[in-house]
Design a protein around this motif. Structure first.
Motif, PDB file in Angstrom:
ATOM      1  N   PHE A  47      95.345  57.866 105.708  1.00  0.00           N
ATOM      2  CA  PHE A  47      96.609  57.938 104.976  1.00  0.00           C
ATOM      3  C   PHE A  47      97.809  58.285 105.850  1.00  0.00           C
ATOM      4  CE2 PHE A  47      93.171  59.020 102.009  1.00  0.00           C
ATOM      5  CZ  PHE A  47      93.284  57.922 101.163  1.00  0.00           C
ATOM      6  N   THR A  48      97.588  58.472 107.150  1.00  0.00           N
ATOM      7  CA  THR A  48      98.691  58.792 108.058  1.00  0.00           C
ATOM      8  C   THR A  48      98.529  58.002 109.354  1.00  0.00           C
ATOM      9  OG1 THR A  48      97.511  60.648 109.049  1.00  0.00           O
ATOM     10  CG2 THR A  48      98.951  61.170 107.194  1.00  0.00           C
ATOM     11  N   SER A  49      99.579  57.930 110.115  1.00  0.00           N
ATOM     12  CA  SER A  49      99.535  57.286 111.426  1.00  0.00           C
ATOM     13  C   SER A  49      98.988  58.275 112.447  1.00  0.00           C
ATOM     14  CB  SER A  49     100.931  56.852 111.849  1.00  0.00           C
ATOM     15  OG  SER A  49     101.444  55.911 110.940  1.00  0.00           O
ATOM     16  N   LEU A  50      98.090  57.812 113.286  1.00  0.00           N
ATOM     17  CA  LEU A  50      97.528  58.660 114.333  1.00  0.00           C
ATOM     18  C   LEU A  50      98.519  58.778 115.484  1.00  0.00           C
ATOM     19  CD1 LEU A  50      94.959  60.216 115.331  1.00  0.00           C
ATOM     20  CD2 LEU A  50      94.395  58.143 116.593  1.00  0.00           C
ATOM     21  N   ARG A  51      98.671  59.993 115.981  1.00  0.00           N
ATOM     22  CA  ARG A  51      99.499  60.273 117.150  1.00  0.00           C
ATOM     23  C   ARG A  51      98.589  60.818 118.237  1.00  0.00           C
ATOM     24  NH1 ARG A  51     102.546  57.243 114.923  1.00  0.00           N
ATOM     25  NH2 ARG A  51     103.998  57.931 113.339  1.00  0.00           N
ATOM     26  N   ILE A  52      98.670  60.252 119.429  1.00  0.00           N
ATOM     27  CA  ILE A  52      97.879  60.722 120.562  1.00  0.00           C
ATOM     28  C   ILE A  52      98.830  61.178 121.659  1.00  0.00           C
ATOM     29  CG2 ILE A  52      96.226  60.103 122.377  1.00  0.00           C
ATOM     30  CD1 ILE A  52      95.116  57.950 120.460  1.00  0.00           C
ATOM     31  N   ILE A  53      98.601  62.387 122.138  1.00  0.00           N
ATOM     32  CA  ILE A  53      99.299  62.892 123.315  1.00  0.00           C
ATOM     33  C   ILE A  53      98.226  63.192 124.350  1.00  0.00           C
ATOM     34  CG2 ILE A  53     100.715  64.738 124.302  1.00  0.00           C
ATOM     35  CD1 ILE A  53     101.864  65.177 121.457  1.00  0.00           C
ATOM     36  N   THR A  54      98.375  62.657 125.538  1.00  0.00           N
ATOM     37  CA  THR A  54      97.416  62.911 126.608  1.00  0.00           C
ATOM     38  C   THR A  54      98.153  63.458 127.817  1.00  0.00           C
ATOM     39  OG1 THR A  54      95.909  61.184 125.862  1.00  0.00           O
ATOM     40  CG2 THR A  54      95.736  61.845 128.173  1.00  0.00           C
ATOM     41  N   VAL A  55      97.626  64.551 128.345  1.00  0.00           N
ATOM     42  CA  VAL A  55      98.209  65.136 129.537  1.00  0.00           C
ATOM     43  C   VAL A  55      97.618  64.447 130.762  1.00  0.00           C
ATOM     44  CG1 VAL A  55      98.517  67.221 130.909  1.00  0.00           C
ATOM     45  CG2 VAL A  55      98.612  67.351 128.402  1.00  0.00           C
ATOM     46  N   SER A  56      98.455  63.756 131.490  1.00  0.00           N
ATOM     47  CA  SER A  56      98.088  63.191 132.780  1.00  0.00           C
ATOM     48  C   SER A  56      98.710  64.121 133.822  1.00  0.00           C
ATOM     49  CB  SER A  56      98.587  61.745 132.899  1.00  0.00           C
ATOM     50  OG  SER A  56      98.251  61.198 134.152  1.00  0.00           O
ATOM     51  N   SER A  57      99.489  63.593 134.732  1.00  0.00           N
ATOM     52  CA  SER A  57     100.103  64.422 135.773  1.00  0.00           C
ATOM     53  C   SER A  57     101.067  63.565 136.583  1.00  0.00           C
ATOM     54  CB  SER A  57      99.017  64.967 136.705  1.00  0.00           C
ATOM     55  OG  SER A  57      99.571  65.602 137.828  1.00  0.00           O
ATOM     56  N   LEU A  58     102.021  64.215 137.203  1.00  0.00           N
ATOM     57  CA  LEU A  58     102.859  63.515 138.169  1.00  0.00           C
ATOM     58  C   LEU A  58     101.981  62.943 139.281  1.00  0.00           C
ATOM     59  CD1 LEU A  58     105.811  62.807 138.822  1.00  0.00           C
ATOM     60  CD2 LEU A  58     105.908  64.893 140.176  1.00  0.00           C
ATOM     61  N   ALA A  59     100.817  63.571 139.510  1.00  0.00           N
ATOM     62  CA  ALA A  59      99.867  63.079 140.513  1.00  0.00           C
ATOM     63  C   ALA A  59      99.387  61.667 140.203  1.00  0.00           C
ATOM     64  CB  ALA A  59      98.669  64.027 140.607  1.00  0.00           C
ATOM     65  N   ALA A  60      99.546  61.205 138.960  1.00  0.00           N
ATOM     66  CA  ALA A  60      99.138  59.850 138.591  1.00  0.00           C
ATOM     67  C   ALA A  60      99.951  58.788 139.320  1.00  0.00           C
ATOM     68  CB  ALA A  60      99.280  59.655 137.088  1.00  0.00           C
ATOM     69  N   PHE A  61     101.113  59.176 139.824  1.00  0.00           N
ATOM     70  CA  PHE A  61     102.009  58.212 140.459  1.00  0.00           C
ATOM     71  C   PHE A  61     101.895  58.166 141.982  1.00  0.00           C
ATOM     72  CE2 PHE A  61     103.928  59.347 136.414  1.00  0.00           C
ATOM     73  CZ  PHE A  61     104.168  58.088 135.876  1.00  0.00           C
ATOM     74  N   TYR A  62     101.096  59.074 142.558  1.00  0.00           N
ATOM     75  CA  TYR A  62     101.027  59.181 144.015  1.00  0.00           C
ATOM     76  C   TYR A  62      99.602  59.472 144.472  1.00  0.00           C
ATOM     77  CZ  TYR A  62     105.934  60.057 143.089  1.00  0.00           C
ATOM     78  OH  TYR A  62     107.216  59.956 142.624  1.00  0.00           O
ATOM     79  N   PRO A  63      99.089  58.738 145.452  1.00  0.00           N
ATOM     80  CA  PRO A  63      97.829  59.162 146.077  1.00  0.00           C
ATOM     81  C   PRO A  63      98.088  60.508 146.762  1.00  0.00           C
ATOM     82  CG  PRO A  63      98.418  56.910 146.707  1.00  0.00           C
ATOM     83  CD  PRO A  63      99.605  57.500 146.005  1.00  0.00           C
ATOM     84  N   MET A  64      97.209  61.462 146.548  1.00  0.00           N
ATOM     85  CA  MET A  64      97.472  62.809 147.051  1.00  0.00           C
ATOM     86  C   MET A  64      96.326  63.330 147.909  1.00  0.00           C
ATOM     87  SD  MET A  64      99.189  64.637 143.747  1.00  0.00           S
ATOM     88  CE  MET A  64      99.740  66.018 144.727  1.00  0.00           C
ATOM     89  N   PRO A  65      96.552  63.441 149.222  1.00  0.00           N
ATOM     90  CA  PRO A  65      95.545  64.086 150.060  1.00  0.00           C
ATOM     91  C   PRO A  65      95.290  65.504 149.530  1.00  0.00           C
ATOM     92  CG  PRO A  65      97.227  63.031 151.407  1.00  0.00           C
ATOM     93  CD  PRO A  65      97.711  62.987 149.989  1.00  0.00           C
ATOM     94  N   VAL A  66      94.086  65.972 149.657  1.00  0.00           N
ATOM     95  CA  VAL A  66      93.522  67.242 149.177  1.00  0.00           C
ATOM     96  C   VAL A  66      93.445  67.328 147.650  1.00  0.00           C
ATOM     97  CG1 VAL A  66      94.138  68.530 151.271  1.00  0.00           C
ATOM     98  CG2 VAL A  66      95.580  68.756 149.245  1.00  0.00           C
ATOM     99  N   LYS A  67      93.850  66.273 146.982  1.00  0.00           N
ATOM    100  CA  LYS A  67      93.706  66.156 145.532  1.00  0.00           C
ATOM    101  C   LYS A  67      93.375  64.699 145.182  1.00  0.00           C
ATOM    102  CE  LYS A  67      96.714  68.968 142.971  1.00  0.00           C
ATOM    103  NZ  LYS A  67      95.791  69.944 142.568  1.00  0.00           N
TER     104      LYS A  67
END
Length: 180
Positions: A125-145
């Protein structure tokens, strides 16, 4: 509202905000005592219904039992907030295979399994809302991470695609990419 990783920083902030709006909550976190304490505090402070169940999302069998329990209870959801995440900072070569697998199990596998399960448990009876926490790290390959950043990139790409798939259902997807 289903919130994973509810007892930590962002998860707790989301839980408090949702409770302050009077929304019923279902919270999970690996830290049983912390999620229980949070649930009780939200009930007392805001007078809302708060269900909670601890789950080690890195454990596939425990995750399946957890999601089966939700199905058996017949719960329905109109919002999903994926916060649970894991990182072990340091050189990839210095990580154990267990640590590498845990990042993938929590950040990717559990997030996809929970999302799939909650999509099947949408309140009709309602619209589903999804919020997912990604990270700024999603935009950059990160050494040590390296594994962490790659897992967050996966979440970003997956949820951007899922947004288009579920749009005809009236559902929405928001991907949060905070920085440190």
């Amino acid at each position: 509202v289903f919130i994973s990783g509810a007892a930590g920083g962002l998860g707790k902030a989301f839980a408090v905000e949702c409770a302050s709006r009077g929304w019923k909550l279902f919270l999970t976190d690996v830290r049983a005592r912390d999620v229980e304490t949070l649930a009780e505090g939200l009930r007392r402070s805001y007078g809302v219904e708060v269900l909670h169940q601890p789950c080690n999302l890195a454990d596939a069998a425990e995750r399946r039992r957890f999601l089966d329990s939700i199905r058996q209870q017949g719960l329905r959801f109109w919002m999903l907030i994926n916060v649970a995440g894991l990182d072990y900072e340091g050189l990839f070569l210095d990580r154990t295979s267990g640590q590498i697998c845990n990042i993938i199990q929590v950040n990717i596998e559990s997030t996809l399994e929970i999302t799939h399960a909650i999509l099947q448990r949408m309140d009709p009876f309602t619209s589903l809302r999804i919020i997912t926490v990604s990270s700024l790290a999603a935009f950059y390959p990160m050494p040590v991470k390296a594994t962490y950043a790659a897992s967050k990139r996966f979440l970003l790409d997956f949820f951007l695609a899922l947004r288009e798939e579920i749009r005809p259902l009236g559902a929405s997807v928001t991907i949060l990419c905070p920085a440190g």
